[in-house]
Design an enzyme around this catalytic site. Structure first.
Site, PDB file in Angstrom:
ATOM      1  N   ASN A   9       0.867  -1.445   0.231  1.00 49.54           N
ATOM      2  CA  ASN A   9      -0.231  -0.056   0.095  1.00 49.54           C
ATOM      3  C   ASN A   9       1.081   1.373   0.118  1.00 49.54           C
ATOM      4  O   ASN A   9       1.521   1.506   0.990  1.00 49.54           O
ATOM      5  CB  ASN A   9      -0.997  -0.148   1.244  1.00 49.54           C
ATOM      6  CG  ASN A   9      -1.660   1.260   1.363  1.00 49.54           C
ATOM      7  OD1 ASN A   9      -1.607   1.979   0.448  1.00 49.54           O
ATOM      8  ND2 ASN A   9      -2.177   1.508   2.668  1.00 49.54           N
ATOM      9  N   LYS A  11       0.367   4.467  -0.177  1.00 52.57           N
ATOM     10  CA  LYS A  11      -0.453   5.443   0.181  1.00 52.57           C
ATOM     11  C   LYS A  11      -0.361   6.802  -0.553  1.00 52.57           C
ATOM     12  O   LYS A  11      -0.114   6.741  -1.811  1.00 52.57           O
ATOM     13  CB  LYS A  11      -0.003   5.527   1.706  1.00 52.57           C
ATOM     14  CG  LYS A  11      -0.034   4.346   2.632  1.00 52.57           C
ATOM     15  CD  LYS A  11       0.193   4.516   4.020  1.00 52.57           C
ATOM     16  CE  LYS A  11       0.227   3.470   4.797  1.00 52.57           C
ATOM     17  NZ  LYS A  11       0.232   3.479   6.146  1.00 52.57           N
ATOM     18  N   HIS A  95      -9.393   1.137   5.104  1.00 51.92           N
ATOM     19  CA  HIS A  95      -8.002   1.446   5.639  1.00 51.92           C
ATOM     20  C   HIS A  95      -8.365   2.263   6.830  1.00 51.92           C
ATOM     21  O   HIS A  95      -8.931   3.182   6.739  1.00 51.92           O
ATOM     22  CB  HIS A  95      -7.154   1.751   4.834  1.00 51.92           C
ATOM     23  CG  HIS A  95      -5.426   1.903   5.233  1.00 51.92           C
ATOM     24  ND1 HIS A  95      -5.292   2.740   6.157  1.00 51.92           N
ATOM     25  CD2 HIS A  95      -4.745   0.792   4.960  1.00 51.92           C
ATOM     26  CE1 HIS A  95      -3.931   2.436   6.440  1.00 51.92           C
ATOM     27  NE2 HIS A  95      -3.680   1.425   5.913  1.00 51.92           N
ATOM     28  N   GLU A 167      -5.199  -4.780  10.722  1.00 47.08           N
ATOM     29  CA  GLU A 167      -4.161  -3.969  11.056  1.00 47.08           C
ATOM     30  C   GLU A 167      -4.318  -3.279  12.360  1.00 47.08           C
ATOM     31  O   GLU A 167      -5.084  -2.487  12.422  1.00 47.08           O
ATOM     32  CB  GLU A 167      -4.095  -3.152   9.718  1.00 47.08           C
ATOM     33  CG  GLU A 167      -3.865  -3.606   8.434  1.00 47.08           C
ATOM     34  CD  GLU A 167      -3.390  -2.608   7.609  1.00 47.08           C
ATOM     35  OE1 GLU A 167      -2.159  -2.840   7.187  1.00 47.08           O
ATOM     36  OE2 GLU A 167      -4.261  -1.465   7.165  1.00 47.08           O
ATOM     37  N   GLY A 173       2.807   2.135  10.819  1.00 51.04           N
ATOM     38  CA  GLY A 173       3.693   3.257  10.761  1.00 51.04           C
ATOM     39  C   GLY A 173       4.518   3.498  11.973  1.00 51.04           C
ATOM     40  O   GLY A 173       5.199   4.487  12.203  1.00 51.04           O
ATOM     41  N   SER A 213       3.617  -2.543  10.237  1.00 50.82           N
ATOM     42  CA  SER A 213       5.130  -2.450  10.279  1.00 50.82           C
ATOM     43  C   SER A 213       5.679  -3.699   9.859  1.00 50.82           C
ATOM     44  O   SER A 213       6.740  -4.296  10.659  1.00 50.82           O
ATOM     45  CB  SER A 213       5.701  -2.041  11.661  1.00 50.82           C
ATOM     46  OG  SER A 213       5.168  -0.807  12.033  1.00 50.82           O
ATOM     47  N   GLY A 234       2.730  -1.138   4.250  1.00 52.91           N
ATOM     48  CA  GLY A 234       2.952   0.118   3.748  1.00 52.91           C
ATOM     49  C   GLY A 234       4.425   0.791   3.654  1.00 52.91           C
ATOM     50  O   GLY A 234       4.890   0.554   2.492  1.00 52.91           O
ATOM     51  N   GLY A 235       5.128   1.087   4.539  1.00 56.77           N
ATOM     52  CA  GLY A 235       6.399   1.659   4.264  1.00 56.77           C
ATOM     53  C   GLY A 235       7.315   0.926   3.597  1.00 56.77           C
ATOM     54  O   GLY A 235       8.135   1.242   2.843  1.00 56.77           O
TER      55      GLY A 235
HETATM   56  C1  PEP Z   1      -0.383   0.067   6.211  1.00 59.76           C
HETATM   57  O1  PEP Z   1      -0.483   1.231   5.918  1.00 59.76           O
HETATM   58  O2  PEP Z   1      -1.359  -0.774   5.715  1.00 59.76           O
HETATM   59  C2  PEP Z   1       0.823  -0.434   7.019  1.00 59.76           C
HETATM   60  C3  PEP Z   1       0.649  -1.574   7.289  1.00 59.76           C
HETATM   61  O3  PEP Z   1       1.644   0.659   6.997  1.00 59.76           O
HETATM   62  P1  PEP Z   1       3.163   0.218   7.722  1.00 59.76           P
HETATM   63  O4  PEP Z   1       3.622  -1.128   6.940  1.00 59.76           O
HETATM   64  O5  PEP Z   1       3.941   1.221   7.269  1.00 59.76           O
HETATM   65  O6  PEP Z   1       2.888   0.095   9.190  1.00 59.76           O
END
Ligand code: PEP
Length: 251
Positions: A9, A11, A95, A167, A173, A213, A234-235
């Site tokens: 994702n 974002k 989300h 999540e 994040g 994360s 995400g990241g």
């Molecule tokens: C997300 O936005 O779905 C997510 C899990 O972000 P991150 O991996 O950065 O925590």
């Protein structure tokens, strides 16, 4: 059995040229991965270019959100037929950032899920508790309301082609990952809710991703849990090498 599903994702990140560079770098790194579904979710503006870049590869396309109506006077919105036209096979819905900043509710999530399934795409339905919920013993109540609200009224066939992403908001994040045991506990609870909504057989077909994360260092331990069928990243999906390492969690 359930094919693992790893989705990135992106974002609010990446211009068209950055998105094309990222996917061009990712393609050869994951080209040999056959037993895992690989998905990227760029911002709307980059969907068409990424769609062309991944054509013929084993990477699939998702959008990060959608509107529930097909067309009409809804300024600023994007519909499922538009996403299908650009090559999306999946849509992330509900989300926590959409719920937190843009007023998404279980009802709007459910409408979007139905619209997505109605056009033959697959929803990735996000659910998750806040830190205060966990600390006050409300995790299961919150998850139950997100799951049952999100899937309300779905047929067994539609449910079986949906994906749930668990999540925990406190892990998104923040660098704080749920332990594999914490993730498994909630994933098993979600599978129980899906079984109660339809049947154990339907529930056993549904992929449940963990998100929060996820990194190359923790992906294998999370994926080793019996009810963790994938990751929503995400990241770590913004860098081709780290996302590819997560996709290759079992190598
Ligand atoms: C997300 O936005 O779905 C997510 C899990 O972000 P991150 O991996 O950065 O925590």
């Amino acid at each position: 059995m359930r094919t693992p599903i790893i989705a990135g994702n992106w974002k609010l990140n990446n211009t068209i040229s950055e998105a094309v560079s990222l996917t061009t770098a990712l393609k050869p790194l994951v080209a040999g991965c056959r037993d895992v579904e690989i998905i990227v979710a760029p911002p709307f503006t980059a969907l068409a270019s990424v769609s062309s870049t991944i054509a013929g590869s084993n990477i699939r396309l998702a959008a990060q959100d959608v509107y529930s109506e097909d067309s009409g006077a809804f300024t600023g919105e994007v519909s499922v037929p538009m996403l299908k036209d650009v090559g999306c096979g999946y849509v992330i819905i509900g989300h926590s950032e959409r719920r937190q900043y843009f007023g998404e509710t279980n009802e709007s999530v459910n409408q979007k899920v139905k619209a997505v399934l109605g056009h033959g795409l697959k929803p990735i339905i996000c659910v998750g508790e806040q830190l205060e919920d966990r600390e006050s013993g409300q995790t299961e109540a919150v998850i139950e309301s997100h799951v049952t609200g999100g899937i309300a009224g779905l047929s067994a066939t539609d449910l079986a082609s949906s994906v749930i992403a668990y999540e925990p908001i406190w892990a998104i994040g923040t660098g704080k990952t749920a332990t594999p045991e914490q993730a498994q506990e909630v994933h098993a609870f979600i599978r129980g809710l899906l079984a109660a909504a339809h049947s154990a057989e339907v529930a056993s077909q549904i992929r449940i991703q963990y998100g929060g994360s996820v990194k190359p260092e923790n992906a294998s331990a999370l994926m080793a849990q019996p009810d963790v069928d994938g990751a929503l990243v995400g990241g770590a999906s913004l860098e081709a090498e780290s996302f590819a390492q997560i996709v290759k969690f079992d190598q």
